[in-house]
Design an enzyme around this catalytic site. Structure first.
Site, PDB file in Angstrom:
ATOM      1  N   ASP A   9      34.659  43.722  52.977  1.00 47.43           N
ATOM      2  CA  ASP A   9      33.976  43.284  51.826  1.00 47.43           C
ATOM      3  C   ASP A   9      35.220  42.697  50.979  1.00 47.43           C
ATOM      4  O   ASP A   9      36.194  43.141  51.453  1.00 47.43           O
ATOM      5  CB  ASP A   9      33.333  44.371  51.134  1.00 47.43           C
ATOM      6  CG  ASP A   9      32.800  44.001  49.632  1.00 47.43           C
ATOM      7  OD1 ASP A   9      32.261  43.072  49.376  1.00 47.43           O
ATOM      8  OD2 ASP A   9      33.054  44.634  48.696  1.00 47.43           O
ATOM      9  N   ASP A  11      35.462  42.113  46.963  1.00 47.19           N
ATOM     10  CA  ASP A  11      35.987  42.742  45.724  1.00 47.19           C
ATOM     11  C   ASP A  11      35.599  44.318  45.788  1.00 47.19           C
ATOM     12  O   ASP A  11      34.526  44.873  46.409  1.00 47.19           O
ATOM     13  CB  ASP A  11      34.968  42.287  44.583  1.00 47.19           C
ATOM     14  CG  ASP A  11      34.942  40.827  44.498  1.00 47.19           C
ATOM     15  OD1 ASP A  11      35.608  40.427  43.328  1.00 47.19           O
ATOM     16  OD2 ASP A  11      34.707  39.988  45.255  1.00 47.19           O
ATOM     17  N   ASP A 167      32.716  49.062  50.148  1.00 45.07           N
ATOM     18  CA  ASP A 167      32.744  49.993  49.023  1.00 45.07           C
ATOM     19  C   ASP A 167      31.370  50.012  48.336  1.00 45.07           C
ATOM     20  O   ASP A 167      31.428  50.626  47.273  1.00 45.07           O
ATOM     21  CB  ASP A 167      33.729  49.701  47.923  1.00 45.07           C
ATOM     22  CG  ASP A 167      33.508  48.498  47.067  1.00 45.07           C
ATOM     23  OD1 ASP A 167      32.958  47.295  47.734  1.00 45.07           O
ATOM     24  OD2 ASP A 167      33.499  48.522  45.931  1.00 45.07           O
TER      25      ASP A 167
END
Length: 219
Positions: A9, A11, A167
């Site tokens: 991922d 960001d 995250d």
């Protein structure tokens, strides 16, 4: 398992973009004569996208009222795309280790192309990634597996031989639905009270150092 590729991922997992989101919100509030906000609630909202960031900045406004602010914020963010954003400390070493082993790495993000590619170029990552898939390149974004499988096709690898690191719960669900081995990134933008163990990833890594140590065992 020696992976065929490792996908991240963007960001809050590979790149710490929250400082630029916060700077943009701060510029907006200053221009409107409003008081600055604490950093923590903005940081916690970044993984959920600009709508969540603006909702965190203006919880008193409804969605219709906040939408013009969001559009103005995105224009400003694009102009300052990498003023403060950086690859999380220690992760570039992990990328170099993958490259040294001939293992592809890439990015699967719900961030639009408009912002993703300029950010990667500014950070010198654009020519290194084997595949980058953005939200506007697919019909269904994470947690749907479509972007994950597109990344695999672009990198020329089988999903079942790949690792996905993220995250957010949607990242882990997307990886699981794609038959990838999933890694929860505890160094990212977890909301207050959120526990990465709740996502039921295959591997939980609280820090980049934890992830790097684990990754070295797979190479």
């Amino acid at each position: 398992m020696r992976p065929a590729a490792v996908f991240f991922d963007l960001d809050g997992t590979l790149v710490d973009t929250a400082p630029d989101f916060y700077a943009g919100i701060s510029r907006m509030r200053s221009a409107r004569g409003e008081q600055p906000l604490p950093y923590a609630p903005i940081r916690a909202a970044v993984s959920a996208g600009s709508k969540a960031v603006l909702a965190a900045a203006y919880p008193e406004l409804g969605s219709e009222a906040v939408e013009p602010l969001r559009l103005a914020f995105l224009d400003d963010y694009e102009a300052h795309i990498a003023d403060h954003s950086r690859v999380f400390e220690g992760l570039d070493a992990a990328l170099l280790a993958l490259e040294a082993e001939g293992i592809a790495w890439g990015i699967v993000t719900n961030k639009p192309t408009r912002f993703t590619h300029p950010l990667l170029k500014a950070l010198g990552l654009d020519q290194r990634a084997a595949a980058v898939v953005c939200a506007d390149e697919v019909t269904q974004t994470k947690p749907h597996p479509e972007p994950m499988l597109l990344a695999c096709a672009r990198a020329g690898v089988a999903a079942r031989e790949c690792i996905y690191v993220g995250d957010h719960a949607r990242d882990i669900e997307a990886g699981r639905r794609s038959d990838m081995l999933t890694v929860a990134a505890g160094w990212g933008y977890l909301a207050d009270g959120e526990q990465m163990s709740d996502w039921q990833a295959d591997i939980d890594c609280a820090t980049v150092a934890d992830f790097s140590r684990w990754l070295m065992t797979t190479l």
